[in-house]
Structure formats: structure tokens, C-alpha cells
Design a protein around this motif. Structure first.
Motif, PDB file in Angstrom:
ATOM      1  N   GLU A 264      29.348  15.721 -40.834  1.00  0.00           N
ATOM      2  CA  GLU A 264      28.276  16.247 -39.972  1.00  0.00           C
ATOM      3  C   GLU A 264      27.573  15.682 -38.920  1.00  0.00           C
ATOM      4  N   ILE A 265      27.405  16.082 -37.803  1.00  0.00           N
ATOM      5  CA  ILE A 265      26.863  15.592 -36.716  1.00  0.00           C
ATOM      6  C   ILE A 265      25.302  15.667 -36.622  1.00  0.00           C
ATOM      7  N   VAL A 266      24.426  14.523 -36.317  1.00  0.00           N
ATOM      8  CA  VAL A 266      22.757  14.926 -36.540  1.00  0.00           C
ATOM      9  C   VAL A 266      22.319  14.362 -35.425  1.00  0.00           C
ATOM     10  N   TYR A 267      21.537  14.957 -34.662  1.00  0.00           N
ATOM     11  CA  TYR A 267      20.967  14.626 -33.501  1.00  0.00           C
ATOM     12  C   TYR A 267      19.392  14.570 -33.836  1.00  0.00           C
ATOM     13  N   THR A 268      18.780  13.402 -33.616  1.00  0.00           N
ATOM     14  CA  THR A 268      17.314  13.093 -33.719  1.00  0.00           C
ATOM     15  C   THR A 268      16.912  12.576 -32.393  1.00  0.00           C
ATOM     16  N   PRO A 269      15.466  13.049 -32.081  1.00  0.00           N
ATOM     17  CA  PRO A 269      14.820  12.715 -30.979  1.00  0.00           C
ATOM     18  C   PRO A 269      14.631  11.140 -30.903  1.00  0.00           C
ATOM     19  N   LYS A 270      15.195  10.551 -29.747  1.00  0.00           N
ATOM     20  CA  LYS A 270      14.829   9.175 -29.917  1.00  0.00           C
ATOM     21  C   LYS A 270      13.345   8.737 -29.827  1.00  0.00           C
ATOM     22  N   LYS A 271      13.135   7.902 -30.551  1.00  0.00           N
ATOM     23  CA  LYS A 271      11.808   7.154 -30.652  1.00  0.00           C
ATOM     24  C   LYS A 271      11.568   5.710 -30.437  1.00  0.00           C
ATOM     25  N   THR A 272      10.524   5.239 -29.879  1.00  0.00           N
ATOM     26  CA  THR A 272      10.474   3.799 -29.817  1.00  0.00           C
ATOM     27  C   THR A 272      10.095   3.221 -31.211  1.00  0.00           C
ATOM     28  N   ASN A 273      10.478   2.062 -31.557  1.00  0.00           N
ATOM     29  CA  ASN A 273       9.772   1.416 -32.769  1.00  0.00           C
ATOM     30  C   ASN A 273       8.614   0.513 -32.264  1.00  0.00           C
ATOM     31  N   PRO A 274       7.552   0.813 -33.014  1.00  0.00           N
ATOM     32  CA  PRO A 274       6.288   0.078 -32.837  1.00  0.00           C
ATOM     33  C   PRO A 274       6.479  -1.378 -33.055  1.00  0.00           C
ATOM     34  N   PHE A 275       7.443  -1.685 -34.130  1.00  0.00           N
ATOM     35  CA  PHE A 275       7.319  -2.972 -34.579  1.00  0.00           C
ATOM     36  C   PHE A 275       8.100  -3.868 -33.724  1.00  0.00           C
ATOM     37  N   LYS A 276       8.760  -3.468 -32.708  1.00  0.00           N
ATOM     38  CA  LYS A 276       9.415  -4.190 -31.689  1.00  0.00           C
ATOM     39  C   LYS A 276       8.502  -4.267 -30.431  1.00  0.00           C
ATOM     40  N   ASP A 277       7.396  -3.452 -30.231  1.00  0.00           N
ATOM     41  CA  ASP A 277       6.548  -3.428 -29.210  1.00  0.00           C
ATOM     42  C   ASP A 277       5.754  -4.576 -29.115  1.00  0.00           C
ATOM     43  N   GLU A 278       5.938  -5.646 -28.310  1.00  0.00           N
ATOM     44  CA  GLU A 278       5.155  -6.908 -28.388  1.00  0.00           C
ATOM     45  C   GLU A 278       3.719  -6.606 -28.248  1.00  0.00           C
ATOM     46  N   LYS A 279       3.367  -5.653 -27.483  1.00  0.00           N
ATOM     47  CA  LYS A 279       1.735  -5.314 -27.308  1.00  0.00           C
ATOM     48  C   LYS A 279       1.200  -4.759 -28.540  1.00  0.00           C
ATOM     49  N   TRP A 280       2.064  -3.855 -29.213  1.00  0.00           N
ATOM     50  CA  TRP A 280       1.443  -3.287 -30.459  1.00  0.00           C
ATOM     51  C   TRP A 280       1.476  -4.281 -31.513  1.00  0.00           C
ATOM     52  N   VAL A 281       2.510  -5.229 -31.680  1.00  0.00           N
ATOM     53  CA  VAL A 281       2.328  -6.315 -32.568  1.00  0.00           C
ATOM     54  C   VAL A 281       1.057  -7.199 -32.381  1.00  0.00           C
ATOM     55  N   GLN A 282       0.925  -7.655 -31.127  1.00  0.00           N
ATOM     56  CA  GLN A 282      -0.196  -8.456 -30.874  1.00  0.00           C
ATOM     57  C   GLN A 282      -1.428  -7.572 -31.307  1.00  0.00           C
ATOM     58  N   ALA A 283      -1.521  -6.381 -31.158  1.00  0.00           N
ATOM     59  CA  ALA A 283      -2.811  -5.799 -31.087  1.00  0.00           C
ATOM     60  C   ALA A 283      -3.170  -5.508 -32.971  1.00  0.00           C
ATOM     61  N   HIS A 284      -2.037  -5.736 -33.577  1.00  0.00           N
ATOM     62  CA  HIS A 284      -2.197  -5.573 -35.173  1.00  0.00           C
ATOM     63  C   HIS A 284      -1.707  -6.688 -35.966  1.00  0.00           C
ATOM     64  N   GLU A 285      -1.707  -7.655 -35.349  1.00  0.00           N
ATOM     65  CA  GLU A 285      -1.103  -8.925 -35.797  1.00  0.00           C
ATOM     66  C   GLU A 285      -1.902  -9.238 -37.104  1.00  0.00           C
ATOM     67  N   HIS A 286      -3.276  -9.329 -37.121  1.00  0.00           N
ATOM     68  CA  HIS A 286      -3.939  -9.833 -38.179  1.00  0.00           C
ATOM     69  C   HIS A 286      -4.867  -8.657 -38.968  1.00  0.00           C
ATOM     70  N   SER A 287      -4.327  -7.714 -38.569  1.00  0.00           N
ATOM     71  CA  SER A 287      -4.727  -6.254 -39.463  1.00  0.00           C
ATOM     72  C   SER A 287      -4.536  -6.543 -40.887  1.00  0.00           C
ATOM     73  N   THR A 288      -5.429  -5.880 -41.686  1.00  0.00           N
ATOM     74  CA  THR A 288      -5.366  -5.725 -43.107  1.00  0.00           C
ATOM     75  C   THR A 288      -5.397  -4.297 -43.341  1.00  0.00           C
ATOM     76  N   GLN A 289      -4.951  -4.043 -44.435  1.00  0.00           N
ATOM     77  CA  GLN A 289      -5.025  -2.659 -45.081  1.00  0.00           C
ATOM     78  C   GLN A 289      -5.754  -2.564 -46.200  1.00  0.00           C
ATOM     79  N   LYS A 290      -6.656  -1.676 -46.201  1.00  0.00           N
ATOM     80  CA  LYS A 290      -7.584  -1.546 -47.373  1.00  0.00           C
ATOM     81  C   LYS A 290      -6.951  -0.875 -48.473  1.00  0.00           C
TER      82      LYS A 290
END
Length: 79
Positions: free
Chosen positions: A39-65
Motif C-alpha cells: 500500500e502507498i500512503v500519502y500524508t500532509p507534511k507537517k513540521t515537528n514542533p519539538f525540533k523547532d528551536e523557538k517552540w522548545v525555548q517557549a515551552h522549556e520550563h512548562s509543567t503539565q497540570k
């Protein structure tokens, strides 16, 4: 649309699968995979937020309730 059939066309060294006109792509770029059964499967290409330096810096010290509140139990670790 159910069960449309497409045929592979060759263009140089590439294989081309043409989409039926009923399929309206929502993305311009796709990632393609081929499964074990062919089978051949095509999925829309999406960026990985965990590899985005700005996203990582913005959420670096976040905690989950905790959803249920209360104290930890068993083998959980608390800060």
C-alpha cells in the motif's frame, strides 16, 4: 468517492500517481510511505514542533497540570 483506480505513469526516473478530480488536496507537500503489503500512503507534511528551536525555548520550563489533581501515587515522581 470510494474505490477509484489510478495507474502509475513513468516520467523519467519517477513514477506518477494522478489523483482523481474528486480528491481535493489540502496541502501542497506530502510525505509518502510504502507498507509491507504494497500500500502507498500519502500524508500532509507537517513540521515537528519539538525540533523547532523557538517552540522548545517557549515551552522549556512548562509543567503539565494533573487532570485529576491530588497527590502523586505509586512510582510517580513529583518535582
Amino acid at each position: 468517492m470510494i474505490g477509484a483506480t489510478v495507474k502509475i505513469r513513468k516520467s523519467g526516473n519517477s513514477n506518477i500517481l494522478t489523483l482523481p478530480k474528486e480528491i481535493k488536496p489540502t496541502a501542497k507537500e506530502f510525505t509518502v510511505f510504502q507498507g509491507r503489503d504494497g500500500e502507498i500512503v500519502y500524508t500532509p507534511k507537517k513540521t515537528n514542533p519539538f525540533k523547532d528551536e523557538k517552540w522548545v525555548q517557549a515551552h522549556e520550563h512548562s509543567t503539565q497540570k494533573e487532570a485529576f489533581g491530588g497527590s502523586d501515587f505509586d512510582t510517580e515522581f513529583s518535582d
